[in-house]
Design a protein around this motif. Structure first.
Motif, PDB file in Angstrom:
ATOM      1  N   SER A 242       0.861  -1.323  -0.165  1.00  0.00           N
ATOM      2  CA  SER A 242      -0.045  -0.237   0.049  1.00  0.00           C
ATOM      3  C   SER A 242       0.809   1.248   0.010  1.00  0.00           C
ATOM      4  O   SER A 242       2.091   1.295   0.592  1.00  0.00           O
ATOM      5  N   GLN A 243       0.068   2.293  -0.429  1.00  0.00           N
ATOM      6  CA  GLN A 243       0.835   3.758  -0.460  1.00  0.00           C
ATOM      7  C   GLN A 243       1.306   4.260   0.919  1.00  0.00           C
ATOM      8  O   GLN A 243       2.182   4.515   1.014  1.00  0.00           O
ATOM      9  N   SER A 244       0.640   3.527   1.990  1.00  0.00           N
ATOM     10  CA  SER A 244       0.942   3.742   3.329  1.00  0.00           C
ATOM     11  C   SER A 244       2.422   3.404   3.787  1.00  0.00           C
ATOM     12  O   SER A 244       3.047   3.848   4.647  1.00  0.00           O
ATOM     13  N   HIS A 245       2.383   1.820   3.464  1.00  0.00           N
ATOM     14  CA  HIS A 245       3.656   1.159   3.897  1.00  0.00           C
ATOM     15  C   HIS A 245       4.755   2.082   3.264  1.00  0.00           C
ATOM     16  O   HIS A 245       5.832   2.258   4.001  1.00  0.00           O
ATOM     17  N   LEU A 246       4.627   2.487   1.903  1.00  0.00           N
ATOM     18  CA  LEU A 246       5.558   3.277   1.230  1.00  0.00           C
ATOM     19  C   LEU A 246       5.917   4.610   1.867  1.00  0.00           C
ATOM     20  O   LEU A 246       7.174   5.046   2.048  1.00  0.00           O
ATOM     21  N   LYS A 247       4.772   5.331   2.261  1.00  0.00           N
ATOM     22  CA  LYS A 247       5.135   6.410   2.928  1.00  0.00           C
ATOM     23  C   LYS A 247       5.723   6.406   4.120  1.00  0.00           C
ATOM     24  O   LYS A 247       6.601   7.484   4.345  1.00  0.00           O
ATOM     25  N   ASP A 248       5.275   5.391   5.147  1.00  0.00           N
ATOM     26  CA  ASP A 248       5.669   5.364   6.393  1.00  0.00           C
ATOM     27  C   ASP A 248       7.321   5.220   6.275  1.00  0.00           C
ATOM     28  O   ASP A 248       8.148   5.739   7.157  1.00  0.00           O
ATOM     29  N   PHE A 249       7.747   4.184   5.279  1.00  0.00           N
ATOM     30  CA  PHE A 249       9.206   3.815   5.351  1.00  0.00           C
ATOM     31  C   PHE A 249       9.928   5.089   4.938  1.00  0.00           C
ATOM     32  O   PHE A 249      10.945   5.344   5.222  1.00  0.00           O
ATOM     33  N   MET A 250       9.446   5.842   3.775  1.00  0.00           N
ATOM     34  CA  MET A 250       9.828   6.959   3.175  1.00  0.00           C
ATOM     35  C   MET A 250      10.421   8.012   4.525  1.00  0.00           C
ATOM     36  O   MET A 250      11.332   8.776   4.602  1.00  0.00           O
ATOM     37  N   ARG A 251       9.287   8.238   4.966  1.00  0.00           N
ATOM     38  CA  ARG A 251       9.109   9.315   6.298  1.00  0.00           C
ATOM     39  C   ARG A 251      10.394   9.006   7.149  1.00  0.00           C
ATOM     40  O   ARG A 251      11.239   9.596   7.612  1.00  0.00           O
ATOM     41  N   ALA A 252      10.471   7.390   7.445  1.00  0.00           N
ATOM     42  CA  ALA A 252      11.562   7.064   8.414  1.00  0.00           C
ATOM     43  C   ALA A 252      12.775   7.309   7.890  1.00  0.00           C
ATOM     44  O   ALA A 252      13.696   7.790   8.765  1.00  0.00           O
ATOM     45  N   CYS A 253      13.186   7.161   6.695  1.00  0.00           N
ATOM     46  CA  CYS A 253      14.197   7.275   6.224  1.00  0.00           C
ATOM     47  C   CYS A 253      14.681   8.817   6.018  1.00  0.00           C
ATOM     48  O   CYS A 253      15.820   9.175   6.766  1.00  0.00           O
ATOM     49  N   GLU A 254      13.620   9.770   5.862  1.00  0.00           N
ATOM     50  CA  GLU A 254      13.931  11.178   6.056  1.00  0.00           C
ATOM     51  C   GLU A 254      14.128  11.569   7.286  1.00  0.00           C
ATOM     52  O   GLU A 254      15.145  12.246   7.464  1.00  0.00           O
ATOM     53  N   ALA A 255      13.577  11.072   8.151  1.00  0.00           N
ATOM     54  CA  ALA A 255      13.652  11.409   9.771  1.00  0.00           C
ATOM     55  C   ALA A 255      15.168  10.888  10.296  1.00  0.00           C
ATOM     56  O   ALA A 255      15.955  11.865  10.818  1.00  0.00           O
ATOM     57  N   MET A 256      15.492   9.792   9.768  1.00  0.00           N
ATOM     58  CA  MET A 256      16.982   9.079  10.147  1.00  0.00           C
ATOM     59  C   MET A 256      17.735   9.961   9.383  1.00  0.00           C
ATOM     60  O   MET A 256      18.960  10.322  10.232  1.00  0.00           O
ATOM     61  N   GLU A 257      17.664  10.152   8.303  1.00  0.00           N
ATOM     62  CA  GLU A 257      18.873  11.284   7.673  1.00  0.00           C
ATOM     63  C   GLU A 257      19.014  12.658   8.332  1.00  0.00           C
ATOM     64  O   GLU A 257      20.204  12.921   8.516  1.00  0.00           O
ATOM     65  N   HIS A 258      17.759  13.229   8.722  1.00  0.00           N
ATOM     66  CA  HIS A 258      17.912  14.482   9.583  1.00  0.00           C
ATOM     67  C   HIS A 258      18.896  14.275  10.523  1.00  0.00           C
ATOM     68  O   HIS A 258      19.755  15.081  10.793  1.00  0.00           O
ATOM     69  N   LEU A 259      18.425  13.179  11.364  1.00  0.00           N
ATOM     70  CA  LEU A 259      19.205  13.066  12.892  1.00  0.00           C
ATOM     71  C   LEU A 259      20.776  12.568  12.351  1.00  0.00           C
ATOM     72  O   LEU A 259      21.351  13.142  13.164  1.00  0.00           O
ATOM     73  N   PHE A 260      21.032  11.719  11.350  1.00  0.00           N
ATOM     74  CA  PHE A 260      22.381  11.780  11.044  1.00  0.00           C
ATOM     75  C   PHE A 260      23.091  12.961  10.672  1.00  0.00           C
ATOM     76  O   PHE A 260      24.079  13.280  11.127  1.00  0.00           O
ATOM     77  N   LYS A 261      22.624  13.528   9.781  1.00  0.00           N
ATOM     78  CA  LYS A 261      23.203  14.943   9.130  1.00  0.00           C
ATOM     79  C   LYS A 261      23.388  15.958  10.391  1.00  0.00           C
ATOM     80  O   LYS A 261      24.260  16.481  10.433  1.00  0.00           O
TER      81      LYS A 261
END
Ligand code: SAH
Length: 275
Positions: A242-261
């Motif tokens: 589903s779109q929501s699986h995809l969205k949740d995953f992408m959001r998690a990646c974005e949040a992680m990237e922010h925290l790393f950077k």
């Protein structure tokens, strides 16, 4: 908290293992040319490089996902691996693969909690917790791992950790108070802690020779590769998930990237030995 996390991993495991290419953990990029698949296996190699694995060793893989690291370890060393996870679905997939590969006797998976695993004392040579500790009470995981390790056995783990808490006394707080102070990410009951928090509890449990390596720089490219892959294969993926699986995953990646950077988190491999 445990129930939520169990439900979460039951519902996302098929999708996430596909998005992440079966290794449900960050990779280790040796060079710019390293591929996603290579990087996932390379992180396993980096952990292995901190210890000696022998053919007659028994390994407990805590938070086994769909079994990739367990199969990798067995293929490399012919040792026996028992994987445990609180996700029924993950365990099902892993056991199916083990059967298909004809490895059911030496690579087994069962539903069990890493903080109360039910195995006898001193029954494993290595306890391996690959990117699963952030989902558990770390003090309990550490104590339980100590209990099931044979004397001289090795506890290896890797995970995302916070960099921002540096005050020593804070690690002595009871975990529930500590968690009130820690930053809560908004999905799946996911918690990271500073590496010193792990060290403190390892010491307290009786572990010695605690070492760690910060591989944040080598791990961060994983986020870019995961999201690139999803963007490239979006149409195929959306036919299955589903779109929501995809969205949740992408959001998690974005949040992680922010925290790393922002230098708020990093990725660490830790190793310690039971006295
Ligand atoms: N180590 C695997 C999977 C990491 S994902 C890999 O590297 O591919 C985190 C895993 O931990 C999932 O399989 C999840 O179901 C499991 N998990 C979460 N909480 C757990 C707990 N309390 N005890 C055991 N496993 C747990």
């Amino acid at each position: 908290m445990l129930k939520d996390n169990r439900r979460h991993y039951n519902s996302v495991i098929d999708a996430w293992s596909e998005f992440m290419n079966d290794n449900i953990h960050f990779g280790y990029y040796k060079t710019e040319k390293t591929t996603l698949k290579e990087s996932g296996d390379e992180l396993i190699n980096q952990m292995i490089s901190l210890t000696t694995v022998k053919k007659n060793h028994r390994i407990l893989d805590v938070g086994c996902g769909v079994g990739n690291p367990a199969f990798y370890l067995h293929n490399k060393f012919k040792c026996s691996v028992t994987g445990i996870s609180t996700s029924q679905r993950g365990v099902e997939i892993a056991n199916e693969t083990s059967g298909k590969l004809g490895l059911a006797k030496s690579v087994r998976f069962k539903v069990a909690d890493g903080t109360r695993n039910g195995f006898p004392d001193e029954s494993f040579d290595i306890v391996w917790a690959m990117e699963s500790s952030h989902l558990m009470r770390k003090d309990r995981l550490i104590r339980e791992s100590y209990r099931v390790l044979k004397p001289g056995g090795t506890f290896l783990l890797c995970d995302v950790v916070f960099k921002c808490f540096t005050l020593k006394y804070i690690y002595t707080l009871p975990p529930h108070l500590f968690r009130l102070l820690a930053l809560r990410r908004g999905y799946g009951n996911v918690w990271a802690m500073p590496k010193e928090y792990y060290f403190w509890h390892m010491n307290k449990a009786g572990f010695r020779e605690i070492t760690s390596i910060d591989v944040g720089e080598n791990s961060m490219p994983t986020l870019r590769d995961w999201t690139d892959r999803i963007n490239r294969e979006k149409d195929t993926i959306l036919k299955k998930y589903s779109q929501s699986h995809l969205k949740d995953f992408m959001r998690a990646c974005e949040a992680m990237e922010h925290l790393f950077k922002k230098n708020i988190v990093t990725y660490v491999i830790m190793k310690t030995v039971k006295d």
